[in-house]
Design an enzyme around this catalytic site. Structure first.
Site, PDB file in Angstrom:
ATOM      1  N   ALA A 252       0.723  -1.241  -0.132  1.00 28.96           N
ATOM      2  CA  ALA A 252       0.001  -0.209  -0.104  1.00 28.96           C
ATOM      3  C   ALA A 252       0.806   1.301  -0.205  1.00 28.96           C
ATOM      4  O   ALA A 252       0.633   2.764  -0.681  1.00 28.96           O
ATOM      5  CB  ALA A 252      -0.984  -0.521   1.117  1.00 28.96           C
ATOM      6  N   ALA A 253       2.170   1.264   0.430  1.00 33.99           N
ATOM      7  CA  ALA A 253       2.556   2.417   0.572  1.00 33.99           C
ATOM      8  C   ALA A 253       3.574   2.852  -0.394  1.00 33.99           C
ATOM      9  O   ALA A 253       3.959   2.705  -1.543  1.00 33.99           O
ATOM     10  CB  ALA A 253       4.162   2.396   2.217  1.00 33.99           C
ATOM     11  N   GLY A 255       0.449   5.066  -0.110  1.00 33.35           N
ATOM     12  CA  GLY A 255      -0.602   4.479   0.551  1.00 33.35           C
ATOM     13  C   GLY A 255      -1.534   5.886  -0.145  1.00 33.35           C
ATOM     14  O   GLY A 255      -3.067   6.281  -0.668  1.00 33.35           O
ATOM     15  N   GLY A 256      -1.689   6.681  -2.134  1.00 32.53           N
ATOM     16  CA  GLY A 256      -2.320   6.837  -2.666  1.00 32.53           C
ATOM     17  C   GLY A 256      -3.719   6.541  -3.036  1.00 32.53           C
ATOM     18  O   GLY A 256      -4.495   7.140  -3.192  1.00 32.53           O
ATOM     19  N   ASP A 275       1.925  -3.079   4.048  1.00 26.16           N
ATOM     20  CA  ASP A 275       3.403  -2.797   3.303  1.00 26.16           C
ATOM     21  C   ASP A 275       4.720  -3.518   4.003  1.00 26.16           C
ATOM     22  O   ASP A 275       4.937  -3.618   5.372  1.00 26.16           O
ATOM     23  CB  ASP A 275       3.202  -1.757   2.806  1.00 26.16           C
ATOM     24  CG  ASP A 275       4.648  -0.814   1.812  1.00 26.16           C
ATOM     25  OD1 ASP A 275       4.177  -1.031   0.773  1.00 26.16           O
ATOM     26  OD2 ASP A 275       5.607  -1.639   1.899  1.00 26.16           O
ATOM     27  N   ASP A 320      -1.053  -4.143  -5.689  1.00 24.74           N
ATOM     28  CA  ASP A 320      -0.424  -3.059  -6.652  1.00 24.74           C
ATOM     29  C   ASP A 320       1.143  -3.566  -6.276  1.00 24.74           C
ATOM     30  O   ASP A 320       1.526  -3.194  -5.042  1.00 24.74           O
ATOM     31  CB  ASP A 320      -0.316  -1.519  -5.673  1.00 24.74           C
ATOM     32  CG  ASP A 320       0.096  -0.707  -6.883  1.00 24.74           C
ATOM     33  OD1 ASP A 320       0.541  -0.662  -7.900  1.00 24.74           O
ATOM     34  OD2 ASP A 320      -0.338   0.372  -6.284  1.00 24.74           O
ATOM     35  N   CYS A 373       3.357  -1.213 -11.831  1.00 25.68           N
ATOM     36  CA  CYS A 373       3.131   0.304 -13.025  1.00 25.68           C
ATOM     37  C   CYS A 373       4.026  -0.758 -13.618  1.00 25.68           C
ATOM     38  O   CYS A 373       5.120  -0.046 -14.077  1.00 25.68           O
ATOM     39  CB  CYS A 373       3.808   1.387 -12.142  1.00 25.68           C
ATOM     40  SG  CYS A 373       5.109   1.498 -10.838  1.00 25.68           S
TER      41      CYS A 373
END
Ligand SMILES: C[S@@+](CC[C@H](N)C(=O)[O-])C[C@H]1O[C@@H](n2cnc3c(N)ncnc32)[C@H](O)[C@@H]1O
Length: 428
Positions: A252-253, A255-256, A275, A320, A373
């Site tokens: 998660a970090a 945290g966006g 995380d 993510d 990403c």
């Protein structure tokens, strides 16, 4: 006396290219030594040199007869800094050359002053153009292993992708839906004379005409808005959290996406964000506090749920995954030089472990959104394809915006967004 910016840039580049450190770690340390008015210049030079490194190296090759090694190595990077200014910056040539030559003193290589001066004057008189027979890394400013993989994966688009990776990225904003709609926030931006290009129709992300400091964004300190790329903002829309659900945000970090999900669905029953990196998790806490949101934060290895999971399954999971970050090279050009071909297999293995472990944590009927990403198929559609074949209770949910067969691959700069990948998977 103020530090010489060109010398600081050469030191930063040495740390990144030769020592393998990330620019986002190195730059803040060196920026502390620069005067406030020069910090942006230092940043621009470092990012710029890393964007076009092979091309700059090639321009020096015939001019520097004796390679600089050991204690003189940072002066090699200083010459790249000089070459970059002459070719790409609006600084008058004489000032760029003088400042760069003076930096030899700060690098304790005064004795190379004459050589640096000679090389840069030569470049000023005769800027070599990239010749047709140059190697692909020089023509496209990427490492050859990466060019090969992109050619294979995207035979039609590979040149475009490599070119787009060299663009400076735009700035995107996320209006906090709890306090203002994107449209309302655009009005506030107008009052602050900040120009907007458009609002993304899928996610309400706001694309700015020019990057700007967050301190001038209306209500930033109060959480009215956050900085987040348009591609990353698709996550919260795609996962589509509902009231009273238990949500897990894995990896998660900073945290966006955790914050975005909480902004869009204030009545989530529980948001758990995990995380492995405690320092990065502290940034999730800072972001939550700025926006006045709450989540349970867990520092743990997501591939080992036994060490932290209480056995209660989740309605939705956002994963993510740690990845090559090859979709965000335009934002982080150091990735091109830090990442090695051999990293990819290791990442694919880690992603698979986290994906399999996450699946046990999902309720039947629940949805998992897998995100990276990256633009490499091994980490994206191949990863998800293999997962669907392994898990008989997993079904792919189509993503409306996507033309792809498995998930949604966004390429760098597509609709001005970062390169990103999403796949939505339902558990039967
Ligand atoms: C792509 S970043 C996440 C970005 C974040 N979701 C956001 O939107 O701000 C990947 C994160 O994965 C974390 N990570 C890497 N390996 C992990 C593991 N085994 N378990 C949990 N987190 C891990 C890293 O510390 C990093 O913060």
């Amino acid at each position: 006396m103020a530090a010489n910016i060109r010398a600081l840039a050469a030191k930063a580049l040495f740390q990144v290219v030769d020592k393998g450190r990330s620019l986002s770690d190195v730059l803040p340390e060196l920026q502390q030594k620069a005067e406030a008015k020069d910090k942006a210049l230092l940043q621009e030079i470092c990012y710029g040199v890393l964007r076009v490194l092979p091309e700059l190296e090639a321009s020096l090759k015939d001019l520097v007869t004796k390679p600089l090694k050991g204690k003189t190595r940072s002066t090699h990077f200083l010459m790249l800094v000089g070459a970059y200014q002459l070719k790409y910056m609006r600084i008058p040539d004489h000032a760029a050359i003088n400042e760069t030559v003076n930096a030899t003193k700060a690098l304790k290589t005064d004795f190379l002053r004459g050589m640096v001066n000679g090389v840069l004057r030569n470049l000023q008189r005769n800027q070599p153009s990239i010749d047709e027979n140059a190697s692909d890394p020089v023509k496209f400013n990427h490492p050859s292993w990466f060019i090969k993989q992109i050619k294979n994966a995207y035979p039609q688009q590979w040149q475009n992708i490599l070119e787009n990776n060299q663009h400076k990225p735009p700035m995107w904003l996320r209006a906090n839906a709890r306090t203002n709609s994107a449209q309302e926030y655009v009005s506030l931006l107008g009052q602050a004379n900040i120009s907007v290009v458009r609002i993304d129709s899928n996610s309400d992300a706001i694309l700015l005409e020019k990057p700007t400091d967050v301190s001038v964004l209306p209500g930033f300190e109060q959480g009215a808005v956050s900085v987040q790329d348009g591609a990353a903002q698709q996550a919260a829309t795609l996962i589509n959290c509902q009231a009273n659900e238990r949500i897990l945000d894995i990896c998660a970090a900073p945290g966006g996406k955790t914050c975005h999900m909480l902004e869009l669905t204030p009545d989530i029953a529980e948001m758990v964000a995990i995380d492995i990196d405690g320092n990065r998790l502290a940034r999730v806490q800072e972001n939550l506090e700025r926006i006045s949101l709450n989540a349970e934060l867990i520092e743990a290895d997501a591939s080992q749920p036994k060490t932290w999971w209480d056995g209660k399954q989740f309605d939705r999971i956002l994963l993510d995954a740690p990845c090559s970050a090859t979709g965000v090279i335009r934002r982080h050009p150091d990735i091109k030089w830090l990442r090695k071909a051999s990293d990819i297999d290791v990442l694919v293995e880690l992603q698979q472990q986290i994906l399999d472990a996450s699946w046990q944590l999902l309720k039947p009927g629940g949805t998992l959104l897998y995100a990276t990403c990256s633009i490499l198929p091994q980490e994206n559609k191949d990863q998800v394809d293999a997962f669907l074949k392994r898990q008989s209770d997993a079904t792919l949910v189509p993503i409306e915006q996507s033309q792809d067969d498995i998930g949604w691959q966004i390429l760098p700069n597509e609709h001005s967004m970062d390169g990103f990948y999403y796949a939505k998977i339902m558990k039967s």
